[in-house]
Design an enzyme around this catalytic site. Structure first.
Site, PDB file in Angstrom:
ATOM      1  N   ARG A 185      -7.331 -38.927  11.600  1.00 28.56           N
ATOM      2  CA  ARG A 185      -6.533 -40.151  11.475  1.00 28.56           C
ATOM      3  C   ARG A 185      -6.000 -40.516  12.860  1.00 28.56           C
ATOM      4  O   ARG A 185      -6.024 -39.676  13.762  1.00 28.56           O
ATOM      5  CB  ARG A 185      -5.378 -39.839  10.515  1.00 28.56           C
ATOM      6  CG  ARG A 185      -4.952 -40.976   9.640  1.00 28.56           C
ATOM      7  CD  ARG A 185      -4.069 -40.513   8.526  1.00 28.56           C
ATOM      8  NE  ARG A 185      -2.835 -39.896   8.998  1.00 28.56           N
ATOM      9  CZ  ARG A 185      -2.020 -39.187   8.225  1.00 28.56           C
ATOM     10  NH1 ARG A 185      -2.305 -39.022   6.957  1.00 28.56           N
ATOM     11  NH2 ARG A 185      -0.922 -38.681   8.721  1.00 28.56           N
TER      12      ARG A 185
ATOM     13  N   LYS B 270      -0.277 -31.629   1.205  1.00 31.09           N
ATOM     14  CA  LYS B 270       0.650 -32.262   0.254  1.00 31.09           C
ATOM     15  C   LYS B 270      -0.046 -33.426  -0.459  1.00 31.09           C
ATOM     16  O   LYS B 270      -0.031 -33.515  -1.682  1.00 31.09           O
ATOM     17  CB  LYS B 270       1.917 -32.761   0.973  1.00 31.09           C
ATOM     18  CG  LYS B 270       2.672 -31.661   1.711  1.00 31.09           C
ATOM     19  CD  LYS B 270       3.934 -32.185   2.383  1.00 31.09           C
ATOM     20  CE  LYS B 270       3.693 -33.123   3.539  1.00 31.09           C
ATOM     21  NZ  LYS B 270       3.172 -32.491   4.757  1.00 31.09           N
TER      22      LYS B 270
ATOM     23  N   ARG C 116       4.229 -33.196  16.077  1.00 35.15           N
ATOM     24  CA  ARG C 116       4.550 -33.219  14.644  1.00 35.15           C
ATOM     25  C   ARG C 116       4.935 -31.819  14.155  1.00 35.15           C
ATOM     26  O   ARG C 116       5.831 -31.668  13.321  1.00 35.15           O
ATOM     27  CB  ARG C 116       3.367 -33.772  13.843  1.00 35.15           C
ATOM     28  CG  ARG C 116       3.252 -35.287  13.991  1.00 35.15           C
ATOM     29  CD  ARG C 116       1.876 -35.791  13.627  1.00 35.15           C
ATOM     30  NE  ARG C 116       1.590 -35.651  12.219  1.00 35.15           N
ATOM     31  CZ  ARG C 116       0.369 -35.780  11.702  1.00 35.15           C
ATOM     32  NH1 ARG C 116      -0.660 -36.046  12.479  1.00 35.15           N
ATOM     33  NH2 ARG C 116       0.183 -35.644  10.409  1.00 35.15           N
TER      34      ARG C 116
ATOM     35  N   ARG D  34      12.336 -35.300   4.454  1.00 36.52           N
ATOM     36  CA  ARG D  34      11.930 -34.603   5.670  1.00 36.52           C
ATOM     37  C   ARG D  34      13.127 -34.267   6.560  1.00 36.52           C
ATOM     38  O   ARG D  34      12.950 -33.659   7.613  1.00 36.52           O
ATOM     39  CB  ARG D  34      10.975 -35.495   6.460  1.00 36.52           C
ATOM     40  CG  ARG D  34       9.493 -35.091   6.349  1.00 36.52           C
ATOM     41  CD  ARG D  34       8.691 -36.163   7.053  1.00 36.52           C
ATOM     42  NE  ARG D  34       7.399 -35.754   7.511  1.00 36.52           N
ATOM     43  CZ  ARG D  34       6.258 -36.024   6.870  1.00 36.52           C
ATOM     44  NH1 ARG D  34       6.261 -36.618   5.692  1.00 36.52           N
ATOM     45  NH2 ARG D  34       5.103 -35.682   7.408  1.00 36.52           N
TER      46      ARG D  34
HETATM   47  P1  B4P Z   1      -3.206 -33.767   3.661  1.00 35.06           P
HETATM   48  O1  B4P Z   1      -3.137 -33.431   2.217  1.00 35.06           O
HETATM   49  O2  B4P Z   1      -3.607 -35.174   4.002  1.00 35.06           O
HETATM   50  O3  B4P Z   1      -1.883 -33.440   4.509  1.00 35.06           O
HETATM   51  P2  B4P Z   1      -0.395 -33.905   4.289  1.00 35.06           P
HETATM   52  O4  B4P Z   1       0.374 -32.620   4.332  1.00 35.06           O
HETATM   53  O5  B4P Z   1      -0.222 -34.748   3.071  1.00 35.06           O
HETATM   54  O6  B4P Z   1      -0.130 -35.003   5.457  1.00 35.06           O
HETATM   55  P3  B4P Z   1       0.761 -35.266   6.728  1.00 35.06           P
HETATM   56  O7  B4P Z   1       2.012 -34.434   6.699  1.00 35.06           O
HETATM   57  O8  B4P Z   1      -0.155 -35.138   7.889  1.00 35.06           O
HETATM   58  O9  B4P Z   1       1.166 -36.781   6.815  1.00 35.06           O
HETATM   59  P4  B4P Z   1       2.240 -37.807   6.235  1.00 35.06           P
HETATM   60  O10 B4P Z   1       1.394 -38.895   5.745  1.00 35.06           O
HETATM   61  O11 B4P Z   1       3.205 -37.205   5.273  1.00 35.06           O
HETATM   62  O12 B4P Z   1      -4.234 -32.728   4.275  1.00 35.06           O
HETATM   63  C1  B4P Z   1      -4.625 -32.756   5.631  1.00 35.06           C
HETATM   64  C2  B4P Z   1      -6.109 -32.405   5.779  1.00 35.06           C
HETATM   65  O13 B4P Z   1      -6.352 -31.086   5.297  1.00 35.06           O
HETATM   66  C3  B4P Z   1      -7.032 -33.321   4.967  1.00 35.06           C
HETATM   67  O14 B4P Z   1      -8.145 -33.633   5.771  1.00 35.06           O
HETATM   68  C4  B4P Z   1      -7.426 -32.485   3.762  1.00 35.06           C
HETATM   69  O15 B4P Z   1      -8.707 -32.811   3.277  1.00 35.06           O
HETATM   70  C5  B4P Z   1      -7.384 -31.069   4.327  1.00 35.06           C
HETATM   71  N1  B4P Z   1      -7.019 -30.076   3.316  1.00 35.06           N
HETATM   72  C6  B4P Z   1      -6.002 -30.193   2.397  1.00 35.06           C
HETATM   73  N2  B4P Z   1      -5.940 -29.086   1.619  1.00 35.06           N
HETATM   74  C7  B4P Z   1      -6.933 -28.216   2.071  1.00 35.06           C
HETATM   75  C8  B4P Z   1      -7.372 -26.900   1.693  1.00 35.06           C
HETATM   76  N3  B4P Z   1      -6.778 -26.213   0.694  1.00 35.06           N
HETATM   77  N4  B4P Z   1      -8.398 -26.336   2.388  1.00 35.06           N
HETATM   78  C9  B4P Z   1      -8.990 -27.026   3.400  1.00 35.06           C
HETATM   79  N5  B4P Z   1      -8.627 -28.284   3.806  1.00 35.06           N
HETATM   80  C10 B4P Z   1      -7.613 -28.873   3.146  1.00 35.06           C
HETATM   81  O16 B4P Z   1       3.111 -38.279   7.541  1.00 35.06           O
HETATM   82  C11 B4P Z   1       2.597 -39.056   8.615  1.00 35.06           C
HETATM   83  C12 B4P Z   1       3.744 -39.603   9.510  1.00 35.06           C
HETATM   84  O17 B4P Z   1       4.553 -40.573   8.747  1.00 35.06           O
HETATM   85  C13 B4P Z   1       4.779 -38.595  10.016  1.00 35.06           C
HETATM   86  O18 B4P Z   1       4.360 -37.970  11.225  1.00 35.06           O
HETATM   87  C14 B4P Z   1       6.042 -39.490  10.229  1.00 35.06           C
HETATM   88  O19 B4P Z   1       5.978 -40.211  11.448  1.00 35.06           O
HETATM   89  C15 B4P Z   1       5.960 -40.492   9.097  1.00 35.06           C
HETATM   90  N6  B4P Z   1       6.744 -40.091   7.905  1.00 35.06           N
HETATM   91  C16 B4P Z   1       6.218 -39.807   6.660  1.00 35.06           C
HETATM   92  N7  B4P Z   1       7.203 -39.474   5.801  1.00 35.06           N
HETATM   93  C17 B4P Z   1       8.375 -39.525   6.501  1.00 35.06           C
HETATM   94  C18 B4P Z   1       9.742 -39.249   6.146  1.00 35.06           C
HETATM   95  N8  B4P Z   1      10.099 -38.862   4.911  1.00 35.06           N
HETATM   96  N9  B4P Z   1      10.687 -39.390   7.114  1.00 35.06           N
HETATM   97  C19 B4P Z   1      10.367 -39.780   8.356  1.00 35.06           C
HETATM   98  N10 B4P Z   1       9.089 -40.060   8.749  1.00 35.06           N
HETATM   99  C20 B4P Z   1       8.093 -39.925   7.833  1.00 35.06           C
END
Ligand code: B4P
Length: 182
Positions: free
Chosen positions: A129, A13, A140, A88
């Site tokens: 991280r 995302k 998660r 979420r």
């Molecule tokens: P990201 O792009 O970083 O993943 P994400 O889905 O954005 O992040 P995530 O869900 O973990 O965390 P968030 O901050 O929202 O990609 C992950 C990895 O994959 C990276 O290393 C990237 O380089 C790699 N990658 C991406 N695309 C790729 C591809 N096509 N091919 C290969 N590799 C690829 O949430 C963190 C915490 O915050 C939650 O657990 C919760 O506690 C809290 N939180 C956040 N929002 C909340 C909400 N709305 N309500 C309640 N709690 C919340």
């Protein structure tokens, strides 16, 4: 335009949001990034959020909804919003709809990034991280299935949801998202 990037932890995302926000001139609101900033500045909100984030649980709806409302209310001069990691829970989705409605806006599209659990776990472990350890990742993924996945139905019913396979290269996934929006 109001876009939501939806999907499990590690679906990409944040990665896709970085590309889409510039292309469509949208304000990128990542609740994960905002929370991490609050934690690193050791604010009251950050102190409350940290324990949930470290264990892979969701931060309470009350804190998240208040945080997003502040951001929307203090923003001017953008062509739209790109929500990343929010909503979420169903309560967050309903709160977002009513916040938007009071500004005469509504969600245009929800892009749901679809990636298998084994690939997600591999990606998160290699990102490294502080909440990317095996035990927290497992929690998660469970929290996602139990509390976040039901939102898909909420947006399906409103004809807003587009599913995109998220296991291709970053560029390929981006091209599919762009063509599904345009
Ligand atoms: P990201 O792009 O970083 O993943 P994400 O889905 O954005 O992040 P995530 O869900 O973990 O965390 P968030 O901050 O929202 O990609 C992950 C990895 O994959 C990276 O290393 C990237 O380089 C790699 N990658 C991406 N695309 C790729 C591809 N096509 N091919 C290969 N590799 C690829 O949430 C963190 C915490 O915050 C939650 O657990 C919760 O506690 C809290 N939180 C956040 N929002 C909340 C909400 N709305 N309500 C309640 N709690 C919340």
């Amino acid at each position: 335009m109001i876009l939501i990037l939806f999907g499990p932890p590690g679906a990409g995302k944040g990665t896709q949001a970085d590309l889409l926000k510039d292309k469509f001139n949208l304000l990128h609101l990542s609740t994960g990034d905002i929370l991490r900033e609050e934690v690193s500045n050791n604010t009251n909100l950050g102190q409350q959020a940290k324990k949930f984030m470290d264990s892979g649980e969701l931060v309470t709806d009350e804190l998240i909804i208040g945080m997003i409302k502040n951001k929307i209310d203090s923003t001017t001069n953008v062509e739209g919003f790109l929500f990343d990691g929010f909503p979420r829970t169903i309560s967050q989705a309903e709160a977002l709809d009513s916040m938007l409605l009071s500004n005469n806006l509504n969600v245009d599209k929800v892009i749901s990034l679809e990636v298998d659990d084994d690939i997600l776990t591999e990606r998160l472990l290699s990102r490294g991280r502080s909440d990317d350890n095996e035990e927290t990742i497992k929690n998660r993924l469970n929290v996602y299935k139990n509390q976040t996945l039901p939102i898909k139905d909420y947006y399906l019913k409103n004809n807003k949801l587009v599913e995109v396979k998220g296991d291709g290269s970053v560029e390929d996934v981006n091209a599919t998202i762009v063509s599904s929006i345009s």
